[in-house]
Scaffold this active site. Structure first.
Site, PDB file in Angstrom:
ATOM      1  N   PHE A  82     -11.297  -7.847  13.638  1.00 13.07           N
ATOM      2  CA  PHE A  82     -10.198  -8.252  12.767  1.00 13.07           C
ATOM      3  C   PHE A  82      -9.871  -7.139  11.768  1.00 13.07           C
ATOM      4  O   PHE A  82     -10.751  -6.610  11.106  1.00 13.07           O
ATOM      5  CB  PHE A  82     -10.581  -9.533  12.017  1.00 13.07           C
ATOM      6  CG  PHE A  82      -9.535  -9.963  11.024  1.00 13.07           C
ATOM      7  CD1 PHE A  82      -8.272 -10.376  11.454  1.00 13.07           C
ATOM      8  CD2 PHE A  82      -9.799  -9.947   9.658  1.00 13.07           C
ATOM      9  CE1 PHE A  82      -7.299 -10.759  10.541  1.00 13.07           C
ATOM     10  CE2 PHE A  82      -8.829 -10.341   8.738  1.00 13.07           C
ATOM     11  CZ  PHE A  82      -7.576 -10.749   9.185  1.00 13.07           C
ATOM     12  N   GLN A  83      -8.626  -6.793  11.678  1.00  9.90           N
ATOM     13  CA  GLN A  83      -8.117  -5.733  10.795  1.00  9.90           C
ATOM     14  C   GLN A  83      -8.799  -4.391  11.058  1.00  9.90           C
ATOM     15  O   GLN A  83      -9.022  -3.603  10.141  1.00  9.90           O
ATOM     16  CB  GLN A  83      -8.214  -6.137   9.317  1.00  9.90           C
ATOM     17  CG  GLN A  83      -7.261  -7.278   8.967  1.00  9.90           C
ATOM     18  CD  GLN A  83      -7.088  -7.498   7.484  1.00  9.90           C
ATOM     19  OE1 GLN A  83      -7.999  -7.262   6.703  1.00  9.90           O
ATOM     20  NE2 GLN A  83      -5.916  -7.989   7.089  1.00  9.90           N
TER      21      GLN A  83
ATOM     22  N   GLU B   4       0.818  -1.216   0.000  1.00 10.40           N
ATOM     23  CA  GLU B   4       0.000   0.000   0.000  1.00 10.40           C
ATOM     24  C   GLU B   4       0.851   1.267   0.000  1.00 10.40           C
ATOM     25  O   GLU B   4       0.434   2.300  -0.523  1.00 10.40           O
ATOM     26  CB  GLU B   4      -0.954   0.001   1.199  1.00 10.40           C
ATOM     27  CG  GLU B   4      -2.066  -1.036   1.114  1.00 10.40           C
ATOM     28  CD  GLU B   4      -1.647  -2.406   1.635  1.00 10.40           C
ATOM     29  OE1 GLU B   4      -0.442  -2.624   1.921  1.00 10.40           O
ATOM     30  OE2 GLU B   4      -2.534  -3.284   1.759  1.00 10.40           O
TER      31      GLU B   4
ATOM     32  N   MET C 287      24.235   9.148   2.610  1.00  4.15           N
ATOM     33  CA  MET C 287      24.136  10.458   3.246  1.00  4.15           C
ATOM     34  C   MET C 287      24.406  10.345   4.753  1.00  4.15           C
ATOM     35  O   MET C 287      25.056  11.214   5.339  1.00  4.15           O
ATOM     36  CB  MET C 287      22.750  11.070   2.997  1.00  4.15           C
ATOM     37  CG  MET C 287      22.636  12.507   3.458  1.00  4.15           C
ATOM     38  SD  MET C 287      23.796  13.614   2.613  1.00  4.15           S
ATOM     39  CE  MET C 287      22.832  14.119   1.193  1.00  4.15           C
TER      40      MET C 287
ATOM     41  N   LYS D 296     -17.529  -1.110   5.829  1.00  5.91           N
ATOM     42  CA  LYS D 296     -17.947  -2.076   4.812  1.00  5.91           C
ATOM     43  C   LYS D 296     -19.470  -2.081   4.640  1.00  5.91           C
ATOM     44  O   LYS D 296     -19.977  -2.235   3.518  1.00  5.91           O
ATOM     45  CB  LYS D 296     -17.455  -3.472   5.202  1.00  5.91           C
ATOM     46  CG  LYS D 296     -17.556  -4.485   4.077  1.00  5.91           C
ATOM     47  CD  LYS D 296     -16.826  -5.758   4.449  1.00  5.91           C
ATOM     48  CE  LYS D 296     -16.851  -6.765   3.300  1.00  5.91           C
ATOM     49  NZ  LYS D 296     -16.104  -7.993   3.652  1.00  5.91           N
TER      50      LYS D 296
END
Lengths: 547, 86
Positions: free
Chosen positions: A109-110, A47, A460, A159
């Site tokens: 969940f999630q 993502e 760097m 959802k």
């Protein structure tokens, strides 16, 4: 029609043809709606890659980028991309699925409170609570993302809202016009301009965000004022522009850093006195009065008091300040500095010299080539040694400094501009941060070129360890890097490794002439540093240089 | 230095978090706070006392930018609002 189909219709109403994302449980209804809707979805392999591809799409076109993710880890993986877009004022809209409304707050969940997480890394965020609000929320999200000072907007959709029945309706959100500048402010600014003997234009990314590049060019043509840019301002002013001094700041040009300390007036256009620009703030441009122009009133006086501060659209205000100035001596002085302190590319030995490599790339690349950088030494070398005709061609994570930005941003740019050459310039540290996006390049057969500058170090950080931490190279040695050419080959991306100067020209030709993706792996010395360098806590004219 | 602010905003569930986050992040410590919601739950008025060594204008400018914030005003203990930022 359900809420998910409505979301897709609302995206189409906003003119969205391309989105980037990754599916998952709580966003499945939206993915079902995307399946045959005509909006092109590119599956990224993480993502974060999707968010950065959306940024690359937005920055290379001047439009709004869109990314989509599921709840929980999908949403948290977007966060770095959102923060990157916030710091660089990039208009993107991120849509996340959320667990169903009755489950919110139950540690389902999630489930994660992404709205809460978004507060510090977005311009604004929404959680849709009623299906009938979907249309107005999506329309507002786009309006907020692209209006005023642009930025990222998150829309979190449970959802059950995605699955609820919704009546389709055409919904738009009115665009609020910024206030016109006050006449008294314009008059005061013109008085300062008329009095100045050593004025200097300091251009940031805000000029491009305001689509005011033409107005800026007219301003320069009328005033003939010397000018310099920030990292994000690169490409706004043509390199051959009269008295253009290049980038200012920590790794800026000596001409810009000396000129800013001599100037008696700074005209600041869409810039914000970032610490990488100013060095020691109290000693930055100490002789200069300041005219500060920005659409974001909160930037005015935030770090440096302005003598005239104008919160307005640069497209409106710049033409009102364009006036001939009597500054011939100053112009000639700055031009002489530009000539005296030009970059030098002579370098002993056979080893490849990164500044020269990038200068050669700049000379060879076709017009309208997009370069997407990662973060580190190579990013500064790109800023210093590649010449850009447009700020939309230079994609560099400037504010957040996000390693891993380059390859996914190049993916977004290549999708947006399929007929232009797109090159990701990366380092061996940054490249590994989002290396999974090679899978996205393979999936879409994108002809992205990758120039991987490999010093087997986190360069760097290593440079700062050498200069400021007594050479204690703590966790910056990457001699255990993988075989990058073999790694790319696993994704059907051909390439080669070069190690000496004489290989550079033909290898760049092969890369630029390749029809598909290509990786050019360039081995350089770990001792190569970025010069000049304004050390921490120093004024800009106290630059360190190569011994 | 102590400053007294009144923030008026459209009500949303996360509004208080948004405002308080900006105050903390920009270097202002909340000393006292009262929140009033109007009768139809549409409008919120926050009265907040914040302490900081930083100039209060840095905070009011950032609060003014928040989507949904409709007014930010600065008062002292003895005077009526004297600065309407929005």
């Amino acid at each position: 029609m359900n809420g998910a189909h409505f979301v897709v219709k609302a995206l189409q109403q906003q003119g969205v043809k391309q989105v980037f994302g990754y599916p998952g449980g709580a966003i499945m209804p939206v993915y079902d709606a995307l399946y045959d809707c005509g909006v092109d979805h590119l599956l990224c392999r993480h993502e974060q890659g999707a968010a950065m591809a959306a940024i690359g799409y937005a920055r290379s076109t001047g439009g709004v980028g869109v990314c989509i993710a599921t709840s929980g880890p999908g949403a948290t993986n977007l966060i770095t991309g959102l923060a990157d877009a916030l710091l660089d004022s990039v208009p993107i809209v991120a849509i996340t699925g959320q667990v169903a409304s009755p489950l919110i707050g139950t540690d389902a969940f999630q489930e994660v409170d992404v709205l809460g997480m978004s507060l510090s890394c977005t311009k604004h965020s929404f959680m849709v609570q009623r299906a009938e609000d979907l249309g107005s929320v999506i329309a507002q999200a786009f309006e907020v993302a692209r209006s005023g000072r642009p930025g990222p907007v998150l829309v979190d959709i449970p959802k059950d809202i995605q699955l609820a029945a919704v009546e389709h309706a055409c919904i738009t959100h009115s665009v609020s016009e910024p206030d016109a500048p006050e006449l008294s402010d314009i008059t005061a600014a013109r008085e300062l301009l008329g009095q100045a003997k050593k004025p200097l234009l300091y251009v940031g990314g805000g000029v491009t965000l305001a689509h005011a590049e033409a107005e800026l060019r007219d301003f320069l043509a009328k005033t003939k004022m010397p000018s310099m840019t920030t990292l994000k301002g690169i490409g706004t002013i043509a390199p051959e522009q009269y008295a253009f001094l290049g980038m200012v700041g920590m790794h800026g040009t000596k001409a810009a850093n000396f000129a800013v300390q001599e100037a008696d007036l700074l005209v600041v256009a869409g810039a914000r006195f970032d610490d990488r620009v100013t060095g020691k703030l109290d000693e930055f441009a100490v002789n200069a009065k300041v005219i500060h122009l920005d659409i974001d009133a909160a930037e005015l006086g935030k770090l440096r008091k302005a003598d005239v501060a104008i919160a307005a659209d640069l497209k409106q205000v710049l033409p009102q300040l364009a006036m001939p100035l009597d500054i011939d001596d100053w112009q000639q002085h700055t031009i002489a500095m530009r000539q005296e302190y030009h970059w030098r590319y002579d370098h002993p030995g056979e080893a490849i010299y990164a500044p020269l490599l990038l200068k050669q790339l700049s000379d060879m690349a076709p017009k309208n080539t997009v370069v997407a950088c990662d973060v580190g030494q190579h990013q500064m070398w790109v800023a210093q040694h590649i010449e850009f005709d447009s700020p939309h061609d230079h994609l560099s994570s400037s504010g957040l400094g996000t390693m891993g930005f380059g390859v996914p941003a190049a993916v977004g740019a290549q999708v947006a501009r399929p007929h232009d050459t797109v090159i990701a310039v990366s380092g061996d540290g940054s490249f590994m941060m989002n290396v999974q996006e090679l899978g996205t390049i393979k999936r879409r057969k994108l002809p992205v070129k990758i120039l991987l500058i490999d010093n087997q170090r986190l360069g760097m950080v290593r440079q700062w360890q050498q200069l400021f931490f007594e050479g204690r190279y703590s966790e910056t040695i990457l001699t255990d890097n993988p075989d990058f050419v073999a790694l790319a080959a696993a994704f059907d991306i051909p390439g080669e490794t070069i190690v000496v100067k004489e290989q550079v020209q033909p290898a760049l030709e092969r890369m630029l002439n390749s029809k598909g993706a290509y990786i050019l792996h360039v081995a350089i010395s770990e001792e190569e540093n970025v010069w000049p360098l304004v050390p921490p806590g120093a004024a800009n004219d106290k630059m360190m240089e190569e011994c | 230095m102590l400053h007294h602010l009144t923030v008026t905003a459209q009500h949303s569930p996360e509004l208080l978090e948004r405002v308080l986050r900006v105050m903390r992040h920009r270097g202002f410590s909340v000393q006292n706070m009262q929140m009033n919601l109007d009768s139809d739950n549409q409008q919120v008025e926050l009265h907040v006392a914040v302490a900081s060594e930083r100039a209060i204008a840095l905070l009011t400018a950032q609060l003014t930018k928040l989507i949904g914030v409709t007014a930010v005003s600065l008062t002292d203990r003895t005077a009526e609002p004297k600065l309407a930022v929005v």
